[in-house]
Design an enzyme around this catalytic site. Structure first.
Site, PDB file in Angstrom:
ATOM      1  N   GLU A  33       0.859  -1.182   0.000  1.00  0.00           N
ATOM      2  CA  GLU A  33       0.000   0.000   0.000  1.00  0.00           C
ATOM      3  C   GLU A  33       0.890   1.224   0.000  1.00  0.00           C
ATOM      4  O   GLU A  33       1.647   1.446   0.934  1.00  0.00           O
ATOM      5  CB  GLU A  33      -0.844   0.058   1.272  1.00  0.00           C
ATOM      6  CG  GLU A  33      -1.921  -0.976   1.349  1.00  0.00           C
ATOM      7  CD  GLU A  33      -2.596  -0.902   2.713  1.00  0.00           C
ATOM      8  OE1 GLU A  33      -2.819   0.208   3.222  1.00  0.00           O
ATOM      9  OE2 GLU A  33      -2.858  -1.969   3.267  1.00  0.00           O
ATOM     10  N   ASP A  51      -5.725   7.968  10.830  1.00  0.00           N
ATOM     11  CA  ASP A  51      -4.392   7.512  11.202  1.00  0.00           C
ATOM     12  C   ASP A  51      -3.942   8.092  12.528  1.00  0.00           C
ATOM     13  O   ASP A  51      -4.343   9.181  12.921  1.00  0.00           O
ATOM     14  CB  ASP A  51      -3.399   7.898  10.107  1.00  0.00           C
ATOM     15  CG  ASP A  51      -3.578   7.038   8.872  1.00  0.00           C
ATOM     16  OD1 ASP A  51      -3.383   5.817   8.983  1.00  0.00           O
ATOM     17  OD2 ASP A  51      -3.939   7.579   7.813  1.00  0.00           O
TER      18      ASP A  51
END
Lengths: 253, 398
Positions: free
Chosen positions: A45, A56
């Protein structure tokens, strides 16, 4: 067949690694990808950095901030990736937030992905409803897989909806958490992993968030097809050089 | 039908709004979306909400005819005195509403974001009132700049957590609050301070703030014999006081709405927060709206002398009002706003918040008719800004 779907057919547990493009150094993108493939990682990724990555934790927020400061942009990422398929065979996925893609132009973004050989996208803040009504046709035109997230709080009904619209794998968020905030999996998570496996979805699941070593990788792949490591790898890159990536990968597999 | 400028069933105002959130937040936001209108319609909710607004907040706030300003500008100027609300600004109308929703959803832990600290204080206040745990995220930079509000929150029993990521200001505090909510999906309720964030927040906050325009209507009827003014003027950062002041007039096209943004050092100076001029459509904090960003889609840091207006986005309702030209957007510089703050203080005996002072500067920018009724939403008082006023005008000189 799309490289992701091919890879999912292999009879093994898959290790996927996330890194932020432009971190630690602006021109590390290609060498990190090559090194990961060389050491047996199954899927990558590539993080397109965003100033405000809501899903995140601090590690990826920081790597994103540094990557942007280093000068990483959407066009530069595509420029760096333009010859990537000459040397790399494994599936490549871009993970990023919706706003930078929207500014680039979603159709143009997908077209560039197809050009350089990207196989799928993970866009945490692109809602299912908007994808379905506005972008699904574009993704299909460029043979890009859109990968959706589910979490322990996602209802079965919604999981089935996501399963129906997905055509590669489902990104299973291991627990109610942002990335990088875990220390090992407890029985609650293992129950959740099993519960999802028992739904017999048409798409295999790959677990992300909280995987950082061999133990958590084993736990995450007991019932699921694979696992994704992000923050732990970013932390490794802070302390180690790209040529040492084999040490990180060997400790997991 | 109040539909033209209001939110549709998918959470959009025209092309703006929606809920661009990570899947991890979907259950929380969905729970709220499914329930907020039902809860707000319950008679017991209405009763408790109205009672607290009256007894605790001090509503209705006066609609004060500003005689001397009216003479000076040769028009009829009314001031909606939100500065007289408990805690000193309109913010508490919303936090009272949201904490009652949180309680009815069975939530026990409250989180909030704050920039200058006004929404943080308003949230800490209602948490103290209800005896609920309160965590306020505030940018590390803002914590240093707004020490008195940090102290107020602590006195009220809240925990103030520093947002140390990104630019360490309001947008980062909002990111941290959203992350907290992702990490605590079961027991936690996120009280957002403005008409921003994913649907249904912009609509819910606008409804809680709409008490401002409801009162303006009935007060004008008593004082002027008509419900509708000719103009409503309000400053806009995220846009909650403006949303509240405009709400009941959105579909009354005869009422001209003026939204006042902070131009900072000037719209073209590179240090500004005039989102409607400098922003492009994009996604911020789960909402599709106008926002200040780089060509590459990275969100940029705005600037204004007033901490309450330096948000890089604007609520989706306001983006829609701008897009449809229902509201006129005017940008006011730091210097203009500071002068207006001083002028209102000397002319009317009211020291306004610097945010609010921006709205007053419109009086110098636009020509009003002597018979026009101009309502300015006096959204907050200036006590919190005393240091800025002191520094700016050298008021501490002996």
């Amino acid at each position: 067949m799309n490289r992701i779907n091919q890879k999912l057919q292999e009879d093994k547990k898959l290790l996927s690694i996330y890194f932020t493009a432009g971190f630690p150094k602006i021109n590390d993108t290609v060498s990190i990808i090559q090194e990961l493939e060389k050491n047996g990682v199954d899927m990558i990724e590539i993080g397109l950095p965003f100033s405000d990555p809501l899903a995140d934790g601090p590690t990826i927020q920081e790597s994103s901030t540094i990557a942007i400061e280093n000068g990483m942009t959407t066009s530069l990422l595509f420029e760096q990736l333009k010859d990537i398929r000459e040397s790399v065979q494994i599936p490549l996925i871009i993970m990023g937030y919706f706003n930078p893609m929207m500014q680039f132009g979603m159709e143009k973004f997908c077209q560039k992905c197809a050009e350089v050989g990207i196989d799928g996208l993970i866009i945490p803040d692109l809602p299912l409803f908007v994808y379905e009504t506005e972008y699904k046709a574009i993704f299909e035109k460029y043979n890009l897989k859109n990968i959706f997230l589910i979490s322990p709080q996602t209802s079965v009904e919604r999981i089935q909806q996501i399963d129906a619209i997905s055509d590669s794998f489902i990104y299973m968020v291991s627990s109610a958490a942002v990335t990088g905030s875990q220390s090992g999996f407890g029985s609650e998570q293992m129950d959740y992993f099993k519960r999802i496996a028992d739904l017999n979805l048409k798409n295999p699941q790959i677990v992300g968030f909280g995987i950082k070593d061999e133990e958590t990788f084993q736990q995450a792949t007991q019932y699921q097809k694979g696992a994704i490591i992000g923050s732990a790898f970013i932390n490794f890159l802070k302390e180690n050089s790209i040529s040492e990536i084999f040490k990180f990968v060997n400790k997991i597999k | 039908m109040k539909t033209k400028y209001n939110v549709d069933e998918n959470g959009f105002y025209g092309q703006f709004g929606g809920a661009f959130i990570p899947e991890m937040l979907y259950p929380n936001v969905e729970e709220l979306k499914e329930n907020y209108l039902k809860i707000m319609a319950e008679p017991s909710f209405q009763e408790e909400f109205n009672d607290l607004l009256q007894q605790f907040v001090g509503r209705p706030t006066p609609l004060y005819f500003a005689k001397r300003l009216s003479e000076k500008y040769n028009t009829k100027i009314y001031l909606k005195r939100e500065d007289l609300c408990h805690t000193g600004a309109h913010k508490i109308n919303n936090t009272i509403g949201q904490i009652l929703v949180a309680k009815r959803l069975g939530k026990t832990r409250i989180i909030a974001e704050t920039g200058a600290g006004q929404h943080g204080v308003a949230t800490a206040t209602v948490c103290a009132l209800m005896g609920l745990e309160c965590i306020v995220y505030m940018g590390e930079v803002d914590i240093k700049r707004q020490a008195p509000n940090v102290a107020r929150m602590k006195m009220l029993g809240a925990e103030v957590r520093a947002a140390t990521s990104g630019s360490k200001t309001l947008k980062d505090a909002t990111n941290e609050a959203i992350r907290d909510w992702i990490n605590n999906p079961i027991d936690t309720f996120y009280i957002i301070g403005s008409v921003v964030g994913p649907h249904p927040y912009p609509d819910m906050v606008a409804r809680f703030q709409s008490v401002i325009s409801k009162e303006i209507k009935s007060q004008l009827l008593t004082q002027e014999g008509k419900e509708n003014p000719d103009y409503v003027i309000a400053c806009v950062g995220g846009g909650s006081n403006a949303a509240g002041a405009f709400y009941e007039f959105l579909d009354e096209e005869s009422v001209k709405l003026i939204a006042v943004e902070a131009a900072g050092h000037g719209v073209d100076s590179g240090e500004s927060a005039a989102t409607s001029v400098l922003g492009k459509i994009g996604i911020i904090h789960g909402s599709k709206t106008l926002l200040m960003q780089t060509e590459d889609g990275q969100i940029t840091e705005p600037y204004s002398i007033s901490a309450g207006l330096d948000y890089p986005g604007v609520g989706p309702l306001h983006a829609h009002l701008h897009d449809t030209k229902r509201a006129e957007f005017i940008a006011i510089t730091d210097a203009e706003a500071m002068q207006s703050g001083l002028e209102v203080s000397k002319t009317e005996g009211i020291i306004p918040a610097i945010e609010t002072a921006h709205a007053f500067s419109v009086l110098d920018k636009k020509q009003f008719h002597p018979n026009d009724i101009v309502v300015i939403n006096l959204s907050g008082r200036g006590d919190k800004d005393l240091n800025t006023y002191i520094d700016y005008f050298n008021l501490s000189d002996k």
